[in-house]
Scaffold this active site. Structure first.
Site, mmCIF file in Angstrom:
data_model
loop_
_atom_site.group_PDB
_atom_site.id
_atom_site.type_symbol
_atom_site.label_atom_id
_atom_site.label_comp_id
_atom_site.label_asym_id
_atom_site.label_seq_id
_atom_site.Cartn_x
_atom_site.Cartn_y
_atom_site.Cartn_z
ATOM 1 C CB SER A 96 -0.970 -0.053 1.185
ATOM 2 O OG SER A 96 -1.963 0.931 1.067
ATOM 3 C CG HIS A 99 -5.389 -0.114 -1.922
ATOM 4 N ND1 HIS A 99 -5.778 -1.145 -1.102
ATOM 5 C CD2 HIS A 99 -4.445 0.572 -1.226
ATOM 6 C CE1 HIS A 99 -5.107 -1.077 0.051
ATOM 7 N NE2 HIS A 99 -4.288 -0.043 -0.006
ATOM 8 C CD GLU A 124 -7.839 -3.754 -1.906
ATOM 9 O OE1 GLU A 124 -8.602 -4.703 -1.615
ATOM 10 O OE2 GLU A 124 -8.050 -2.568 -1.559
#
Lengths: 273, 273
Positions: free
Chosen positions: B131, B172, B199
Site C-alpha cells: 500500500s 489498491h 489488492e
C-alpha cells in the site's frame, strides 16, 4: 479491421446534463434538425417509462421542439403496431433513454419496430441512446459483470441492436470503474474495439467511421487487436485476466478517433502534440 | 527507455492475504531466507504502528521466523539512531507496512536510516512494501488525486524513496478504480511507466529489470511513451485528459514484464497465445 459504418449515432455515457447547459441533448436536438426536428423518444429501457418520457419531452420542448412523440413500449405486440412504425418513419431523430438494455432488445429485437429502426439508421436518421440506450447500439452488448479486477467476474453479454459494428460500448465508465470489464470484453474477441464513455460525455459517429467526442468527461478506447498474449480461454470464474499489449486512447472533447485506422486525431482549434 | 534496476523489490498492492494461504507474505519470507531470515518491519507509514507491527510480527513468527525486529519511527531524530541503522544493516529482508506514504518519506528521507536503506537496496536485500509502502518505492510517488475521469482532479505527487527507477506505482488499483489517476500520472512525463497493482497482488523486481507477478489479482502497466497526442499541458483543474495511444499490459500471476524492452512474456507452464 472494422467494417464501414453507415448511419448517424450519438452514444451517451449516461447522466447527461439536464439542468444547466444541456450540451449533449442540445447537440442531439440540433443534429436532428433544431426547430424543425421531429423527435421520437423510446422509453423501452425504463420501468418508470412515463416519468422518464415526460422529463425528456419537457427538455426538448424547452429547446424549441414542436414535434415530439414518445414510444412507451411495454411488450413485443405493442412494438409491432403500425402507428409506432409510422412514428419512427416520420422522425428526424430517435432517442433511447436509460434503464435496462435487455428490456430494449427483448421487446424490440425481431419486431417490425426493430426493422423500422434499422431502416431509419441506414437512411441516416440520427439515433441517440444514453446509458442502457448506449449499450444496445453495438452487435454484442455488455449486460453485466461488476468485478473490479479484469476477469474476476465473468462478463455477461447479449446481442445488441447492431447499429454500431466492430465496437463494444460501455457507459458510466470512469464513474463506475469499468475498465476491468471493458478489457475483459475486448479480450473475448480482440477484433472488437472497446469504448468506455464517461457520464455526461458522448460520441458522435457519422458514416465516415470517425468518432467525435462531445461532453464533459473522457472516452477510453481499447484496441486489443495488437495483443500478443491473452489468457482469456484459460480463465475460469474468479481467475484474473492477462492481455498485453492493449492500445488505449483516452480522448476528450476536441479529439476524434478513426475506427478504420484505429488512430486519434485532433479537431478544430486543438493541436496534436 | 528506463534505467537498469539493481536490487530486489517486492511491491504489494495492499490488503495482502494475512489469514489463509498468505501467499505474498510467505513469498517475501522465503526470499528473505526462510527460517534463516532476519526480518526488519518498518511501521513508519502507520499511525497505529504498534498494532500493525504486532500483526506482521505474529505472521512472520508463525511462518517460522526466529529473528525479527520492528522499527517504529516516530520522528526524524529517531531515524538517525545508531541502533536502527544496525537493524537495517543486519537484516536480510525489509518490510514497509501501509498507512500514509508521506509519513515514510518525511521521516526517513535524508536521514542516516534512508542512507542505510539505499545501501541495503544496492546490496540486494529484498525490500517489500504494501500500500503506502508500495508507493514510496519509486522516484516520484502518487500521494493523492481521487477523480474518476482522467485529469478531472489534478494528481498530487511527491518525491519517493527512489529505489525503483522509471516506474510510477499505484496500489489498491482495480478496487479503488485508479486507472484515471495512473493515466494522468504517466501523461505528466511519458518516460515513466505506470504500474497499478491490485489488492493481494504483488510485483517482484529483481536486478534483471523484469517484473514478476505474484498474487490473486492483476497488475496494469501503462506505457505512454508511444503516445502521439497528449493535452496534459493544456488542462487545468476540472478539465479532462486526452492521451493516445497508451500501451496497456494487463498481467496476472505467471506473467512477466521486461522494463527495458517494455514487453510482456510468459513464465513457467503458461504459454503465450
Amino acid at each position: 479491421m472494422t467494417e464501414h459504418i453507415n448511419g448517424n449515432l450519438l452514444i451517451i455515457g449516461g447522466a447527461e446534463d439536464k439542468k444547466n447547459e444541456c450540451k449533449i441533448l442540445r447537440y442531439f436536438f440540433n443534429e436532428a434538425g433544431g426547430k424543425d426536428a421531429k423527435i421520437c423518444v423510446i422509453t423501452a429501457a425504463s420501468e418508470q417509462a412515463e416519468q422518464v418520457g415526460r422529463t425528456y419531452e419537457e427538455l426538448f420542448r424547452g429547446f424549441g421542439c414542436k414535434d415530439l412523440v414518445i414510444i412507451n413500449i411495454e411488450d413485443r405486440e405493442y412494438a409491432a403496431l403500425d402507428h409506432n412504425l409510422d412514428k419512427i418513419a416520420s422522425s428526424s431523430g430517435i432517442f433511447f433513454t436509460g434503464g435496462d438494455q435487455l428490456r430494449i432488445t427483448a421487446m424490440i429485437g425481431g419486431t417490425p419496430l426493430g426493422t423500422a429502426l434499422q431502416h431509419g439508421y441506414e437512411h441516416g436518421i440520427i439515433i441517440a441512446g444514453t446509458s442502457a440506450g448506449a449499450s444496445v447500439m453495438s452487435d454484442t452488448m455488455i449486460i453485466g459483470g461488476q468485478g473490479d479486477t479484469p476477469g474476476e467476474d465473468l462478463i455477461q453479454m447479449a446481442p445488441g441492436l447492431g447499429f454500431l459494428k466492430g465496437v463494444i460500448v460501455d457507459q458510466h465508465f470512469a464513474q463506475r470503474g469499468r475498465i476491468g470489464r471493458l478489457l475483459t470484453a475486448v479480450s473475448l474477441n480482440p477484433y472488437f474495439l472497446g469504448m468506455g464513455i464517461d457520464e455526461d460525455t458522448s460520441v458522435h459517429i457519422r458514416g465516415n467511421a470517425t468518432l467525435q467526442i462531445i461532453g464533459r468527461g473522457t472516452v477510453l478506447i481499447a484496441d486489443a487487436s495488437v495483443a500478443s498474449i491473452c489468457n482469456v480461454d484459460d480463465i475460469n470464474n474468479g481467475k484474473p485476466l492477462a492481455i498485453a499489449p492493449v492500445k488505449v486512447h483516452v480522448l476528450c472533447e476536441g479529439w476524434e478517433f478513426d475506427i478504420a485506422r484505429r488512430t486519434s486525431t485532433c479537431r478544430g482549434e486543438q493541436k496534436a502534440k
